[in-house]
Structure formats: C-alpha cells, structure tokens
Design an enzyme around this catalytic site. Structure first.
Site, PDB file in Angstrom:
ATOM      1  N   ASP A 168       0.816  -1.218   0.000  1.00 27.59           N
ATOM      2  CA  ASP A 168       0.000   0.000   0.000  1.00 27.59           C
ATOM      3  C   ASP A 168       0.851   1.271   0.000  1.00 27.59           C
ATOM      4  O   ASP A 168       0.314   2.370  -0.085  1.00 27.59           O
ATOM      5  CB  ASP A 168      -0.929  -0.010   1.225  1.00 27.59           C
ATOM      6  CG  ASP A 168      -1.957   1.105   1.208  1.00 27.59           C
ATOM      7  OD1 ASP A 168      -2.494   1.399   0.125  1.00 27.59           O
ATOM      8  OD2 ASP A 168      -2.219   1.695   2.272  1.00 27.59           O
ATOM      9  N   SER A 216      -6.794   5.349  -0.087  1.00 22.20           N
ATOM     10  CA  SER A 216      -7.069   4.035  -0.648  1.00 22.20           C
ATOM     11  C   SER A 216      -8.534   3.677  -0.416  1.00 22.20           C
ATOM     12  O   SER A 216      -9.067   3.871   0.682  1.00 22.20           O
ATOM     13  CB  SER A 216      -6.179   2.971   0.004  1.00 22.20           C
ATOM     14  OG  SER A 216      -4.809   3.276  -0.169  1.00 22.20           O
ATOM     15  N   GLN A 257      -5.505  -1.962  -6.777  1.00 25.00           N
ATOM     16  CA  GLN A 257      -5.997  -0.994  -5.794  1.00 25.00           C
ATOM     17  C   GLN A 257      -6.644   0.179  -6.508  1.00 25.00           C
ATOM     18  O   GLN A 257      -6.172   0.614  -7.569  1.00 25.00           O
ATOM     19  CB  GLN A 257      -4.865  -0.477  -4.903  1.00 25.00           C
ATOM     20  CG  GLN A 257      -5.335   0.459  -3.793  1.00 25.00           C
ATOM     21  CD  GLN A 257      -4.192   0.940  -2.920  1.00 25.00           C
ATOM     22  OE1 GLN A 257      -3.468   1.859  -3.282  1.00 25.00           O
ATOM     23  NE2 GLN A 257      -4.016   0.312  -1.762  1.00 25.00           N
TER      24      GLN A 257
END
Length: 285
Positions: free
Chosen positions: A203, A227, A277
């Site tokens: 991430d 995110s 993502q």
C-alpha cells in the site's frame, strides 16, 4: 525502541482477547489517518491465526471504509466463513472506537501440484544496487523527510526511475512506476510474517502510478488521496527481507478515482504477488 523492522514485526503481532477476536496496536502519529497497509497486514494476521498453518493465504480482498485514528487500538473480529477440503475462507472486520473502519475477506489454499505454469516476464530494469535509496534521494533534495516517512522506514525502497521534482519534468510521463523493496533487516523465518510484511508494503507506493503524471511523488502535494479498496493474489513463497521488484501501472483515472495494478517479482524473476488498488483523488484547495 527497537529497529524499524523490529517495530514492524511487533506491529503485526496481535493480542488475542477472545475466540476470533484480536487487538492490534496503532502507532501514535501526527498524520490524519492510520496507514492502510498496517490495517491490511494486521487483519491478515488475525485471519491467519484461525487457519491451519499448512494452508497459506492465496488471495485477499479489502475495503477501507473509514479513516482510522492513529494511537487508538484496532479490534479485529474474524468470521470463519468456510473450512473446506482445499480452501478456507475468513472475513475480518477492523473496528475502532465502535465503528467498522476496514473489511477484509481472505482465502487460504492447501498447496497442490500444478498441471501447468506460465507467467508474464519480469521487466528488464536496473538492479537495486544500481539505484539510490529513496530516503537518501529525498533527504538530499528536501533537506528533511516528510512526516509519513515513518511508515516506510522498515523498508529499503529504491525507485527504478529517477524521481521528478518539478511540473516541467512531469510532462509526457506515463502512469507507471517501479520500485525495488526489502525490509531494512532480517525477518523471522515464519512465512506469515513475510506475507503480512509485503501486504503492509503493497500500500506504500502502488498509487504512485496514478500520481506520477500529475505531481511529484515526494514533497508538496496537489492532491489528497486515500485508498478505497485493495486486492492481492499470492502465487509463490517469497521473503520480504530479500529484494523484490514492485512493478506498478495505472490503466485508468476518472471520476476522482484512479486504478492501479502491481506485479511483485523476486530477484530470480518469478512473479510472486499480484495487486490491484483503487484510490480516491481530490485536489487540495
């Protein structure tokens, strides 16, 4: 205080407070929200603690529902959805201050003999020894490190292409990025720690691929980003304390959201993890 890697291992070592209920520490920070990679890594630890160790995780799908508050513990509630002959499924909710901030579904698979294999080729890029550490490069230009750098200290990150610092340098840049990464120290041999460490790291830079055509990756930001969801597929065993190439690209950005996909290769060129993502992007007023 231990080393950054020791602190990462400690962060991923959850306290079990009841059957299927675990509590994770959240570091006190000056930043507005808990790092998403931390929550994903901790949730995966919680799920894995309820699964036989001979069944490694093969995929996870997660949603970041609310921003977490730094310094406040997060409770992870595990729902044992399915225990099959070959596959095990777990659902995890991350709860903080009475509100669900994170939801994850993880699937675990008893390893099998494969009838065939194929994979995409690893990109031809400079070796990690031939590119500078991101922290050294950023520190030499800015003179100081941004506050969110504490989240990256457990890892040695090295961008394959040079960092760009001005709007002029961004013209014509494609929405892709690549970074070598490994932990800044040796991890224990437990495969779960390596898997959750890479989940944490996945991430950190993936949305760079969305940002790189429109703003410098470091320094003053023009866009606030968060995110929205995160998915990973684990193909082969790997070690997070050995060099991994994280190849990232963004196929589309529209409607305030940018989609990024990543492929993680080990030093031998084997594709070990795939990642997707989506992030929210809003211009800072």
């Amino acid at each position: 205080m231990g080393s950054p890697v020791d602190n990462l291992v400690d962060l991923l070592d959850l306290e079990q407070i009841e059957v299927n209920i675990f509590r994770g520490r959240s570091p006190e920070e000056s930043l507005q929200r808990v790092f998403g990679g931390q929550v994903a890594g901790q949730a995966l630890v919680a799920a894995s603690r309820t699964v036989d160790p001979d069944r490694p995780v093969h995929s996870l799908h997660a949603y970041f529902l609310r921003p977490g508050t730094p310094g406040v513990p997060i409770v992870y509630q595990v729902d044992r959805i399915r225990d099959g002959r070959s596959f095990t499924t777990r659902r995890v909710l991350g709860v903080q201050q009475g509100k669900t901030i994170f939801a994850l579904t993880a699937d675990f698979h008893l390893p099998e003999e494969t009838p065939f294999e194929h994979q995409t080729a690893m990109p031809d890029v400079p070796a990690p020894e031939d590119v500078p550490s991101a922290l050294d490069e950023v520190g030499s230009v800015l003179g100081e490190l941004p506050p969110f750098i504490s989240r990256r200290q457990p890892f040695d990150l090295r961008y394959v292409e040079r960092l760009r610092w001005t709007e002029e340098e961004l013209k014509g840049v494609e929405p892709r990025s690549a970074v070598w990464l490994r932990t800044n120290g040796t991890l224990p041999d437990d495969p779960l720690i390596h898997t959750c460490a890479v989940t944490y790291a996945s991430d950190m830079t993936l949305l760079d691929a969305v940002r790189v055509p429109v703003e410098p990756l470091w320094g003053k930001r023009h866009f606030d980003m968060a995110s929205l969801d995160h998915a990973m597929w684990f193909h082969r065993p790997f070690r997070a304390d050995e060099w991994l190439l994280y190849q990232q690209e963004s196929p589309v950005a529209v409607g305030g959201r940018g989609l990024a996909r990543g492929q993680i290769f080990d030093r031998q060129g084997r594709l070990v993890v795939s990642v997707m993502q989506e992030g929210l992007f809003r211009r800072i007023a």
